[in-house]
Design an enzyme around this catalytic site. Sequence first.
Site, mmCIF file in Angstrom:
data_model
loop_
_atom_site.group_PDB
_atom_site.id
_atom_site.type_symbol
_atom_site.label_atom_id
_atom_site.label_comp_id
_atom_site.label_asym_id
_atom_site.label_seq_id
_atom_site.Cartn_x
_atom_site.Cartn_y
_atom_site.Cartn_z
ATOM 1 C CD GLU A 1 -2.589 -1.188 2.709
ATOM 2 O OE1 GLU A 1 -2.331 -0.334 3.579
ATOM 3 O OE2 GLU A 1 -3.477 -2.041 2.846
ATOM 4 N N PRO A 2 1.716 1.442 -0.989
ATOM 5 C CG PRO A 2 2.803 1.478 -3.063
ATOM 6 C CD PRO A 2 1.881 0.637 -2.212
ATOM 7 C CB CYS B 1 -5.593 34.951 11.033
ATOM 8 S SG CYS B 1 -5.912 36.149 9.743
HETATM 9 N N1 LLP Z 1 -1.752 1.982 4.390
HETATM 10 C C1 LLP Z 1 -2.345 2.440 5.508
HETATM 11 C C2 LLP Z 1 -3.285 1.569 6.237
HETATM 12 C C3 LLP Z 1 -2.080 3.741 5.953
HETATM 13 O O1 LLP Z 1 -2.655 4.197 7.056
HETATM 14 C C4 LLP Z 1 -1.171 4.556 5.222
HETATM 15 C C5 LLP Z 1 -0.879 5.919 5.643
HETATM 16 C C6 LLP Z 1 -0.590 4.032 4.046
HETATM 17 C C7 LLP Z 1 -0.903 2.729 3.676
HETATM 18 C C8 LLP Z 1 0.342 4.809 3.178
HETATM 19 O O2 LLP Z 1 1.520 5.163 3.833
HETATM 20 P P1 LLP Z 1 2.709 5.830 2.992
HETATM 21 O O3 LLP Z 1 3.220 4.800 2.022
HETATM 22 O O4 LLP Z 1 2.187 7.019 2.293
HETATM 23 O O5 LLP Z 1 3.708 6.182 4.020
HETATM 24 N N2 LLP Z 1 -0.331 12.829 6.693
HETATM 25 C C9 LLP Z 1 0.937 12.224 7.051
HETATM 26 C C10 LLP Z 1 1.002 10.783 6.649
HETATM 27 C C11 LLP Z 1 -0.131 9.944 7.209
HETATM 28 C C12 LLP Z 1 -0.062 8.510 6.789
HETATM 29 C C13 LLP Z 1 -1.301 7.794 7.147
HETATM 30 N N3 LLP Z 1 -1.378 6.444 6.712
HETATM 31 C C14 LLP Z 1 2.059 13.040 6.431
HETATM 32 O O6 LLP Z 1 1.785 14.031 5.768
HETATM 33 O O7 LLP Z 1 3.235 12.727 6.639
#
Ligand code: LLP
Length: 413
Positions: free
Chosen positions: A272-273, A340
């Site tokens: 799940e990237p 703000c």
């Molecule tokens: N799978 C699940 C169940 C997740 O909760 C997430 C991310 C991903 C996959 C994808 O993760 P990634 O490959 O993108 O690292 N808003 C935060 C990041 C929150 C991630 C939440 N879950 C930021 O801006 O750093």
Amino acid sequence: MNHFQYKNDVLYCEEVSVSDIAAQVGTPFYLYSSATLTRHFQAFDGAFSHPHITCFATKSCSNIAVLNLFAKLGGGADIVSGGELFRALKAGIEPGKIVYSGVGKTEDEIRYALESGILMLNVESHQELEALQNVAAGLGVKAPVSFRVNPDVDPKTHAYISTGLAKNKFGIPIQDALQSYMAAQKMDNITIVGVSCHIGSQLIEVSPFVESLHKVKIFVSRLQESGIDISYLDLGGGVGICYNDETPPLPSEYAQALEEELGDLQCTMVLEPGRVIVGNAGILVTRVLYTKQGGKKFVIVDAGMNDLARPSLYDAFHAIKPIRRNTEAVEVADVVGPICETGDFLSRGKEVPLCEQGDLLAVMSAGAYGFSMSSNYNSRPRVPEVLVDGDGFHVIRKRETYENLIAGEVIPK
Ligand code: LLP
């Protein structure tokens, strides 16, 4: 490698000058490169030799044009809400390649997922399992289930985006999960299909992934001993990117480490990237409105924390580059938005390019969790999203209007 490069000191996205796009769509706006999205998706997906499905984490960048690009490359989607399911289906992602995680799925969302025929729901609590059984029974179907187990592994990342520690709200403690599987096995409208796990985001080391897979593998053999076989092993997302000077694993290193640990386990891997694919495939383009010298130097730009929340929320670093590189000179300044709040900044206390009123700036590495986390705070219309493809570009989401801001609002008679 990404396709945001200077040509004669002007920033280009693929073959298009970023300032030409700014002249046509105005600022601020998000800008994505199709070539970079494609390259990153293929580098990731192609790194695995074990049977797998790459389910792009919709939350990181949810525009249907971006999702459609991945659908055409054979990608699936990781979703966490009914809204994301709607987007994924609209974008042409096959339901059989959609996996649904999240601790708080509502009955309506569960029904929508079952009616859509998605690959599996990653269940995160016993009560959710019961809700799923009830909804599936009402529809007369069998719900494909995987439990999200919490392996209690430290991902060594920002506390707000760590998910695989015992103290985090996510998943079922791995030591209790066998009970959940046994309970699920007895339910008429549940089919067990997998095990899932996601320990956090922006990981810059491979070892926590391997440690968690190790624990999950031991758990899978306990399941097998209890007569429960699984077809899918969902290892979540989390691979980090370089925002500044981090050295995250290459997709090939990540894939090799996981496949080595996986050994000869017979199952399809689900990955799940999010960030690793879109993070460095997008930028936020903003214009300098004013500069001023107060207690320190401030560069006031037309994008704020409502457009890009990451610096305010996580104190995240995003490099700021000039669109026209007139000089190599830099200065220490705070790049702030019009909101703000003192917490409204894109860069704080760092060296930024020396700039003047009217200059265009690029906030780099903004493709992941940029637009998708943006809001209308301070009643600011959300900015457009633009996708470059070779020597042309498409506005894939229009700039919101003031009318959009009040759509759905009613003054009672
Ligand atoms: N799978 C699940 C169940 C997740 O909760 C997430 C991310 C991903 C996959 C994808 O993760 P990634 O490959 O993108 O690292 N808003 C935060 C990041 C929150 C991630 C939440 N879950 C930021 O801006 O750093």
